[in-house]
Design an enzyme around this catalytic site. Structure first.
Site, PDB file in Angstrom:
ATOM      1  N   CYS B 103       0.886  -1.163   0.000  1.00 39.73           N
ATOM      2  CA  CYS B 103       0.000   0.000   0.000  1.00 39.73           C
ATOM      3  C   CYS B 103       0.917   1.204   0.000  1.00 39.73           C
ATOM      4  CB  CYS B 103      -0.912   0.025   1.228  1.00 39.73           C
ATOM      5  SG  CYS B 103      -1.843   1.573   1.355  1.00 39.73           S
ATOM      6  N   CYS B 106      -0.458   4.304   2.473  1.00 40.76           N
ATOM      7  CA  CYS B 106      -0.411   4.181   3.938  1.00 40.76           C
ATOM      8  C   CYS B 106       0.056   2.774   4.278  1.00 40.76           C
ATOM      9  CB  CYS B 106      -1.738   4.555   4.582  1.00 40.76           C
ATOM     10  SG  CYS B 106      -3.203   3.858   3.792  1.00 40.76           S
ATOM     11  N   SER B 107      -0.816   1.957   4.812  1.00 36.76           N
ATOM     12  CA  SER B 107      -0.397   0.595   5.146  1.00 36.76           C
ATOM     13  C   SER B 107      -1.580  -0.369   5.113  1.00 36.76           C
ATOM     14  CB  SER B 107       0.273   0.570   6.510  1.00 36.76           C
ATOM     15  OG  SER B 107      -0.607   1.110   7.485  1.00 36.76           O
ATOM     16  N   CYS B 108      -2.499  -0.176   4.136  1.00 33.16           N
ATOM     17  CA  CYS B 108      -3.654  -1.060   3.999  1.00 33.16           C
ATOM     18  C   CYS B 108      -3.174  -2.508   3.908  1.00 33.16           C
ATOM     19  CB  CYS B 108      -4.453  -0.698   2.744  1.00 33.16           C
ATOM     20  SG  CYS B 108      -5.139   0.969   2.802  1.00 33.16           S
TER      21      CYS B 108
END
Lengths: 95, 195
Positions: B103, B106-108
């Protein structure tokens, strides 16, 4: 509501640079890709992230890009999930 | 939970928000921690591993999994989403193709199926480099692919979560579904390793 793009359609991402949050990553702006598939309708992140309740419900598409288109080099592909507002038909973009 | 976050500024904001929610009576004291603990207790890479082992041993399930990941994992009692439902797309590695997930915004991450994400997944280095030079990044993970393997990077920055279906290792024809589950690693489910 009907989807604007079908699987296999050639598209180009818009070249916007908004001051607010967007889910169109900078590296994929103004780039040519191909629709893989529609993924379902979701409120447009750009509006929703501003805390507004009037975010339009839009189709999100998986869109495939060649590394060469994104970076000018490379032989891999990148698939991104993009809201319909981020996409224009490739013909309209003048290529 | 927020106390374990490494970024001090965001930790302070989250703690302040928690305090306000409690102060205004919107959530009861320990309710947030209980909800987070309950969510994380059911979140583990073992979930992803079980899905993969089932796909390796049940061709009809594998077909359903690749066609509609969300519905197929629900058959096993799993969901990709946490607080809100999320669509799951499972991408299959083959002799000629390799998939890896990131991602960039962000950090999905499919937390429910993989547990909390590793710190490298959230690092700027991984997020910025894997979309640009995946072959080099994978090599740094010890995952060296043949030169003619086609790589697809899935940038899961919207509403779909991705899970990689790794190739079943050779010589595992005799193994039970349980034994196969034990072979599947978290990194293989993200695509930064093969098995």
């Amino acid at each position: 509501m009907t989807d604007r793009f079908a699987s296999g359609a050639r598209v180009r991402t818009v070249h916007h640079d908004p001051t607010h949050h967007t889910r169109l990553p900078r590296y994929a702006r103004g780039k040519r890709g191909v629709i893989v598939e529609p993924e379902g309708r979701h409120p447009l992140a750009d509006i929703r992230s501003q805390g507004r309740g009037d975010a339009p419900l839009e189709q999100v598409y998986a869109v495939r890009f060649a590394a060469r288109e994104l970076w000018g080099e490379g032989d891999h592909e990148v698939v991104l999930d993009l809201w319909e507002s981020y996409l224009e038909p490739e013909a309209e973009a003048g290529h | 939970m927020s106390g374990t976050h490494t970024d001090a500024a965001i930790s302070r904001r989250v703690r302040k928000l928690e305090a306000l929610l409690e102060e205004r009576g919107i959530v009861a004291g320990a309710a947030l921690d209980e909800a987070l603990d309950a969510f994380l207790a059911g979140s583990s890479p073992l979930n992803g591993a079980r899905i993969v082992a089932r796909a390796w041993t049940d061709p009809a399930f594998k077909e359903r999994l690749l066609a509609d990941g969300t519905s197929a994992v629900a058959e096993l009692g799993y969901a990709a989403g946490g607080v809100q439902p999320q669509r799951l797309r499972v991408v299959e590695n083959t002799a000629r193709t390799h998939n890896v997930v990131v991602c960039t915004l962000c950090s999905c991450y499919p937390v429910r199926l993989l547990g909390p994400s590793p710190s490298w997944y959230k690092s700027e280095a991984y997020r910025s480099r894997v979309v640009r030079e995946p072959r080099a990044v994978l090599a740094e993970f010890g995952c060296v692919l043949p030169a003619d393997t086609e790589i697809t990077v899935w940038d899961s920055s919207a509403e779909t979560r991705y899970l990689v279906l790794p190739r079943r290792p050779a010589g595992t024809d005799d193994l039970t579904e349980q034994a196969l589950t034990d072979l599947v690693t978290r990194n293989a489910l993200i695509g930064t390793a093969t098995l």
